[in-house]
Design a protein around this motif. Structure first.
Motif, PDB file in Angstrom:
ATOM      1  N   SER A 292     117.999  -1.735 -44.160  1.00 22.19           N
ATOM      2  CA  SER A 292     117.334  -2.696 -45.309  1.00 22.19           C
ATOM      3  C   SER A 292     115.506  -2.279 -45.388  1.00 22.19           C
ATOM      4  N   ALA A 293     114.915  -2.206 -44.207  1.00 26.84           N
ATOM      5  CA  ALA A 293     113.810  -1.740 -44.190  1.00 26.84           C
ATOM      6  C   ALA A 293     113.200  -0.266 -44.813  1.00 26.84           C
ATOM      7  N   THR A 294     114.214   0.611 -44.571  1.00 21.52           N
ATOM      8  CA  THR A 294     113.987   1.697 -45.100  1.00 21.52           C
ATOM      9  C   THR A 294     114.050   1.973 -46.488  1.00 21.52           C
ATOM     10  N   ALA A 295     115.272   1.346 -47.154  1.00 18.18           N
ATOM     11  CA  ALA A 295     115.484   1.370 -48.423  1.00 18.18           C
ATOM     12  C   ALA A 295     114.361   0.458 -49.311  1.00 18.18           C
ATOM     13  N   LEU A 296     113.544  -0.457 -48.831  1.00 16.13           N
ATOM     14  CA  LEU A 296     112.352  -1.224 -49.337  1.00 16.13           C
ATOM     15  C   LEU A 296     111.123  -0.306 -49.420  1.00 16.13           C
ATOM     16  N   GLU A 297     111.004   0.228 -48.127  1.00 14.28           N
ATOM     17  CA  GLU A 297     109.846   1.140 -48.268  1.00 14.28           C
ATOM     18  C   GLU A 297     110.000   2.336 -49.278  1.00 14.28           C
ATOM     19  N   VAL A 298     111.093   3.080 -49.121  1.00  9.95           N
ATOM     20  CA  VAL A 298     111.316   4.376 -50.387  1.00  9.95           C
ATOM     21  C   VAL A 298     111.124   3.659 -51.677  1.00  9.95           C
ATOM     22  N   LEU A 299     111.741   2.557 -51.944  1.00 13.54           N
ATOM     23  CA  LEU A 299     111.783   1.943 -53.114  1.00 13.54           C
ATOM     24  C   LEU A 299     110.194   1.652 -53.679  1.00 13.54           C
ATOM     25  N   GLN A 300     109.409   1.016 -52.795  1.00 15.82           N
ATOM     26  CA  GLN A 300     108.065   0.736 -52.908  1.00 15.82           C
ATOM     27  C   GLN A 300     107.288   1.958 -53.154  1.00 15.82           C
ATOM     28  N   SER A 301     107.200   2.774 -52.397  1.00 16.92           N
ATOM     29  CA  SER A 301     106.376   4.262 -52.274  1.00 16.92           C
ATOM     30  C   SER A 301     107.096   5.019 -53.935  1.00 16.92           C
ATOM     31  N   SER A 302     108.002   4.775 -54.129  1.00 16.76           N
ATOM     32  CA  SER A 302     108.531   5.600 -55.400  1.00 16.76           C
ATOM     33  C   SER A 302     108.324   4.897 -56.691  1.00 16.76           C
TER      34      SER A 302
END
Ligand code: MG
Length: 413
Positions: free
Chosen positions: A46-56
């Motif tokens: 869940s943390a990885t998904a949101l990091e990538v979502l935000q940075s992309s």
């Protein structure tokens, strides 16, 4: 310009040992992700998904939002492939973004969804779910197999049919929504919706206008109802923008919300198996195997002594049939009802259960010895009628006459 106000919170709940939910609330992007896959995997997913979502998500278009979700999926998938401890991880994702719609030349809201976390629109006092669950029970409801009410308590309601990071690519639902002042958007993990019904959620959104307070209250209420899962809530309030406000409040109240569906969500939704789902099915199969084995063992592992007409016989199985397992005749003996005391007959008619065939032999010998002893006592002169003559029962002599043997496994005549 639309002006937003928001609140967000995540809570471990009352039962779980870790919080595998993650959330972000930073204009123009808001998201909830509910991780799954082992002790460590869920949090990482869940943390990885949101990091990538935000940075992309930088250009603020719906195309970019979809691409950001796909990148998040690929990142979680790749991480899971590289690390054995994270091999089965995945996560749900529901995200709301303010996007610039070039066609309409205005700001819109876009909501993307994968899994069974949810997005709701609270407008004019009514709560509308604006995402579709990618879950087994939702598919069963759509197929008419169960009702929506049954889905809420169905034992398989935790099985998701789509999740982020469980396959190299993912199908993403995207809906657009034209914001109106006064709208409240709620994003949440299933830890909220499994504890509170729509009426309870709507009651809080109606009563508490401050999004932080409403967020905290929803989590408190979910915990008071059991808090069986991690609970995550993000509330985004649409405050300003006179351009998007309806000129006629009455007209607005009558207008039902119908999100525009892009091509992505018009595709047929496949029934993909997720790790959670496969694990569930394997567990069910294993349990059924154990249960079936136990029934077979229970039905077939014992013997009982009974009667076939006047003859005393030994059956394999139980006097009362277990499921489809009928008794089978294991042995016929050379003893009959006249060889035992009348008081033993009811037990023989009902069937005297024994744990092994040797025990069955011993049981018959005891009955015969008992009858012989009783008859001797009753006739002290020893002149017994020939048909009551006692028989010495030698344990080493088999009870079964060779001609009377019936192959084990033959069914009851
Ligand atoms: Mg959950």
């Amino acid at each position: 310009m639309t002006s937003l106000r928001w609140g967000s919170a995540t809570d471990i709940g009352m039962v779980r040992e870790t919080n595998q939910d993650s959330c972000i609330a930073a204009e123009p992007l808001f998201a909830v992700a509910d991780g799954m896959g082992g002790h460590q995997g869920g949090e990482v997913a869940s943390a990885t998904a949101l990091e990538v979502l935000q940075s992309s998500f930088n250009k603020h278009t719906k195309e970019e939002l979809l691409e950001a979700v796909r990148r998040a999926n690929a990142k979680v998938w790749d991480k899971g492939q590289l690390d054995e401890n994270l091999h089965n991880m995945g996560t749900t994702l529901v995200a709301l973004a303010v996007i610039h719609d070039a066609e309409a030349e205005q700001e819109m809201l876009a909501i993307v969804n994968v899994g069974d976390s949810r997005g709701y629109l609270f407008r004019d006092g009514y709560l509308h779910q604006i995402t579709s669950d990618h879950s087994l029970v939702e598919e069963m409801v759509r197929a008419g197999e169960i009702s929506a009410e049954e889905a809420e308590t169905h034992p398989r309601r935790n099985i998701v049919t789509r999740a982020l990071g469980v396959e190299p690519t993912v199908e993403v639902d995207l809906d657009e929504l034209q914001p109106q002042a006064g709208d409240r958007i709620l994003l949440c993990s299933d830890g909220l919706t499994r504890e509170l019904g729509d009426d309870q959620i709507a009651g809080v959104l109606l009563r508490l206008r401050n999004p932080d307070e409403a967020t905290r209250e929803l989590i408190t209420q979910a915990k008071n109802h059991g808090g069986n899962d991690n609970i995550t809530v993000v509330i985004v309030d649409i405050e300003g923008d006179s351009d998007n406000q309806p000129t006629d409040a009455t007209t607005s109240k009558r207008k039902s919300f119908k999100p525009r569906l892009p091509a992505a969500s018009a595709k047929p939704r496949g029934g993909r198996l997720t790790v959670r789902m496969i694990g569930f099915f394997l567990a069910v199969i294993a349990l059924l195997g154990v249960a079936a084995g136990s029934v077979v063992w229970y039905a077939r592992a014992s013997f009982y002594v009974g009667l076939d007409g006047e003859q005393i016989v030994i059956y394999r199985g139980r006097p009362d049939p277990v499921l489809w397992f009928e008794k089978t005749l294991a042995e016929r003996t050379n003893k009959s009802t006249s060889d035992v005391l009348p008081s033993a007959l009811p037990q023989l008619q009902a069937g005297a259960t024994q744990s092994s065939i040797d025990d069955a032999h011993n049981y018959i010998r005891n009955l015969v010895s008992e009858a012989a002893a009783a008859r001797q006592t009753a006739q002290p002169d020893g002149n017994l009628p020939s048909n009551l003559e006692p028989q010495y029962v030698d344990p080493s002599v088999p009870l079964v006459p060779e001609s009377g043997s019936i192959p084990p496994g033959s069914t009851t005549p």
